[in-house]
Scaffold this motif. Structure first.
Motif, PDB file in Angstrom:
ATOM      1  N   LEU A   1       0.820  -1.207   0.000  1.00  0.00           N
ATOM      2  CA  LEU A   1       0.000   0.000   0.000  1.00  0.00           C
ATOM      3  C   LEU A   1       0.857   1.262   0.000  1.00  0.00           C
ATOM      4  O   LEU A   1       0.551   2.231  -0.684  1.00  0.00           O
ATOM      5  N   VAL A   2       1.939   1.249   0.756  1.00  0.00           N
ATOM      6  CA  VAL A   2       2.854   2.397   0.770  1.00  0.00           C
ATOM      7  C   VAL A   2       3.514   2.531  -0.600  1.00  0.00           C
ATOM      8  O   VAL A   2       3.627   3.636  -1.147  1.00  0.00           O
ATOM      9  N   TYR A   3       3.930   1.407  -1.172  1.00  0.00           N
ATOM     10  CA  TYR A   3       4.561   1.397  -2.499  1.00  0.00           C
ATOM     11  C   TYR A   3       3.606   1.975  -3.545  1.00  0.00           C
ATOM     12  O   TYR A   3       3.994   2.833  -4.350  1.00  0.00           O
ATOM     13  N   ALA A   4       2.357   1.543  -3.529  1.00  0.00           N
ATOM     14  CA  ALA A   4       1.379   2.038  -4.496  1.00  0.00           C
ATOM     15  C   ALA A   4       1.131   3.537  -4.306  1.00  0.00           C
ATOM     16  O   ALA A   4       1.008   4.282  -5.284  1.00  0.00           O
ATOM     17  N   HIS A   5       1.093   3.982  -3.054  1.00  0.00           N
ATOM     18  CA  HIS A   5       0.880   5.402  -2.786  1.00  0.00           C
ATOM     19  C   HIS A   5       2.075   6.234  -3.269  1.00  0.00           C
ATOM     20  O   HIS A   5       1.899   7.321  -3.830  1.00  0.00           O
ATOM     21  N   VAL A   6       3.280   5.728  -3.069  1.00  0.00           N
ATOM     22  CA  VAL A   6       4.483   6.431  -3.545  1.00  0.00           C
ATOM     23  C   VAL A   6       4.439   6.543  -5.067  1.00  0.00           C
ATOM     24  O   VAL A   6       4.764   7.599  -5.632  1.00  0.00           O
ATOM     25  N   LYS A   7       4.030   5.494  -5.745  1.00  0.00           N
ATOM     26  CA  LYS A   7       3.923   5.543  -7.208  1.00  0.00           C
ATOM     27  C   LYS A   7       2.888   6.586  -7.636  1.00  0.00           C
ATOM     28  O   LYS A   7       3.128   7.351  -8.584  1.00  0.00           O
ATOM     29  N   ASN A   8       1.738   6.647  -6.944  1.00  0.00           N
ATOM     30  CA  ASN A   8       0.715   7.647  -7.268  1.00  0.00           C
ATOM     31  C   ASN A   8       1.230   9.061  -7.021  1.00  0.00           C
ATOM     32  O   ASN A   8       0.977   9.973  -7.813  1.00  0.00           O
ATOM     33  N   LEU A   9       1.942   9.257  -5.908  1.00  0.00           N
ATOM     34  CA  LEU A   9       2.521  10.572  -5.624  1.00  0.00           C
ATOM     35  C   LEU A   9       3.553  10.957  -6.677  1.00  0.00           C
ATOM     36  O   LEU A   9       3.640  12.125  -7.078  1.00  0.00           O
ATOM     37  N   ALA A  10       4.341   9.991  -7.129  1.00  0.00           N
ATOM     38  CA  ALA A  10       5.352  10.272  -8.155  1.00  0.00           C
ATOM     39  C   ALA A  10       4.689  10.714  -9.452  1.00  0.00           C
ATOM     40  O   ALA A  10       5.140  11.665 -10.102  1.00  0.00           O
ATOM     41  N   ARG A  11       3.595  10.058  -9.825  1.00  0.00           N
ATOM     42  CA  ARG A  11       2.878  10.463 -11.045  1.00  0.00           C
ATOM     43  C   ARG A  11       2.314  11.868 -10.893  1.00  0.00           C
ATOM     44  O   ARG A  11       2.379  12.685 -11.821  1.00  0.00           O
ATOM     45  N   ALA A  12       1.747  12.159  -9.722  1.00  0.00           N
ATOM     46  CA  ALA A  12       1.185  13.500  -9.483  1.00  0.00           C
ATOM     47  C   ALA A  12       2.286  14.555  -9.499  1.00  0.00           C
ATOM     48  O   ALA A  12       2.119  15.626 -10.088  1.00  0.00           O
ATOM     49  N   ALA A  13       3.416  14.263  -8.862  1.00  0.00           N
ATOM     50  CA  ALA A  13       4.524  15.229  -8.829  1.00  0.00           C
ATOM     51  C   ALA A  13       5.076  15.457 -10.233  1.00  0.00           C
ATOM     52  O   ALA A  13       5.381  16.587 -10.614  1.00  0.00           O
ATOM     53  N   GLY A  14       5.198  14.399 -11.021  1.00  0.00           N
ATOM     54  CA  GLY A  14       5.689  14.550 -12.388  1.00  0.00           C
ATOM     55  C   GLY A  14       4.750  15.380 -13.247  1.00  0.00           C
ATOM     56  O   GLY A  14       5.185  16.237 -14.019  1.00  0.00           O
ATOM     57  N   ALA A  15       3.447  15.140 -13.089  1.00  0.00           N
ATOM     58  CA  ALA A  15       2.468  15.912 -13.871  1.00  0.00           C
ATOM     59  C   ALA A  15       2.482  17.378 -13.458  1.00  0.00           C
ATOM     60  O   ALA A  15       2.432  18.267 -14.309  1.00  0.00           O
ATOM     61  N   LEU A  16       2.556  17.648 -12.153  1.00  0.00           N
ATOM     62  CA  LEU A  16       2.612  19.037 -11.690  1.00  0.00           C
ATOM     63  C   LEU A  16       3.879  19.727 -12.175  1.00  0.00           C
ATOM     64  O   LEU A  16       3.853  20.896 -12.575  1.00  0.00           O
ATOM     65  N   ALA A  17       5.001  19.014 -12.142  1.00  0.00           N
ATOM     66  CA  ALA A  17       6.258  19.601 -12.625  1.00  0.00           C
ATOM     67  C   ALA A  17       6.159  19.932 -14.109  1.00  0.00           C
ATOM     68  O   ALA A  17       6.651  20.971 -14.554  1.00  0.00           O
ATOM     69  N   ASP A  18       5.498  19.066 -14.872  1.00  0.00           N
ATOM     70  CA  ASP A  18       5.348  19.335 -16.306  1.00  0.00           C
ATOM     71  C   ASP A  18       4.438  20.523 -16.569  1.00  0.00           C
ATOM     72  O   ASP A  18       4.628  21.260 -17.528  1.00  0.00           O
ATOM     73  N   VAL A  19       3.432  20.722 -15.711  1.00  0.00           N
ATOM     74  CA  VAL A  19       2.518  21.848 -15.883  1.00  0.00           C
ATOM     75  C   VAL A  19       3.181  23.151 -15.439  1.00  0.00           C
ATOM     76  O   VAL A  19       3.108  24.164 -16.125  1.00  0.00           O
ATOM     77  N   LEU A  20       3.829  23.117 -14.282  1.00  0.00           N
ATOM     78  CA  LEU A  20       4.415  24.338 -13.728  1.00  0.00           C
ATOM     79  C   LEU A  20       5.700  24.745 -14.427  1.00  0.00           C
ATOM     80  O   LEU A  20       6.018  25.930 -14.512  1.00  0.00           O
ATOM     81  N   ASP A  21       6.464  23.787 -14.892  1.00  0.00           N
ATOM     82  CA  ASP A  21       7.726  24.064 -15.581  1.00  0.00           C
ATOM     83  C   ASP A  21       7.846  23.074 -16.734  1.00  0.00           C
ATOM     84  O   ASP A  21       8.430  22.014 -16.579  1.00  0.00           O
ATOM     85  N   PRO A  22       7.250  23.403 -17.880  1.00  0.00           N
ATOM     86  CA  PRO A  22       7.280  22.463 -18.998  1.00  0.00           C
ATOM     87  C   PRO A  22       8.714  22.050 -19.324  1.00  0.00           C
ATOM     88  O   PRO A  22       9.642  22.834 -19.153  1.00  0.00           O
ATOM     89  N   PRO A  23       8.918  20.819 -19.783  1.00  0.00           N
ATOM     90  CA  PRO A  23      10.272  20.340 -20.069  1.00  0.00           C
ATOM     91  C   PRO A  23      11.049  21.239 -21.014  1.00  0.00           C
ATOM     92  O   PRO A  23      12.251  21.281 -20.974  1.00  0.00           O
ATOM     93  N   GLY A  24      10.376  21.999 -21.858  1.00  0.00           N
ATOM     94  CA  GLY A  24      11.077  22.847 -22.813  1.00  0.00           C
ATOM     95  C   GLY A  24      11.212  24.281 -22.367  1.00  0.00           C
ATOM     96  O   GLY A  24      11.496  25.149 -23.169  1.00  0.00           O
TER      97      GLY A  24
END
Length: 151
Positions: free
Chosen positions: A110-133
């Motif tokens: 359950l902790v592993y699955a939650h960490v994976k969900n948080l990682a996806r959310a953090a990656g999406a937010l990073a892409d929105v707030l600071d696009p890769p380009g």
């Protein structure tokens, strides 16, 4: 009974005006800017986690770090109100406020699955707030029109 109020911590006790050197504004101290390359590195590390090779302590540390990063990115002042952008923020809120957030009594999975969900959310937010380009050293691919250059 005195009509004079007691000075707060930012005021001089004798005059009642803001103390010298104190900021007259009241509020939280300003946060350091978010380093999106660091966020992306943490996300890559979390996405590469393998449950059988990870200790519970490591999962808990990753959970705490990713939670703090997502909360910080949610607090970022971002003026874009497009539906796709708002969906990313809503998704991150849902991950943070999920009733399935792990506790010390929950299984490692359950902790592993939650960490994976948080990682996806953090990656999406990073892409929105600071696009890769953006300012991260992106060089436009030649030959493409300007509106199609971002990956």
């Amino acid at each position: 009974m005195s009509s004079r109020r007691a000075p707060n911590a930012r005021e001089d006790a004798t005059t009642g005006v803001p103390a010298r050197g104190a900021d007259a504004r009241v509020g939280l101290p300003a946060e350091e800017p978010i380093e999106y390359q660091l966020v992306r590195a943490v996300v890559r590390k979390a996405e590469a986690l393998v449950l059988s090779e990870t200790s519970r302590g490591g999962l808990d540390a990753d959970n705490k770090l990713l939670t703090e990063l997502v909360q910080r990115m949610i607090r970022a002042d971002y003026p874009d109100q497009r539906p796709a952008t708002m969906a990313v923020f809503r998704s991150a809120y849902r991950v943070l406020s999920s009733p399935a957030n792990p506790t010390p009594l929950d299984s490692d999975y359950l902790v592993y699955a939650h960490v994976k969900n948080l990682a996806r959310a953090a990656g999406a937010l990073a892409d929105v707030l600071d696009p890769p380009g953006s300012a991260a050293g992106f060089v436009a691919r030649p030959g493409l029109p300007p509106e199609r250059r971002l990956p």
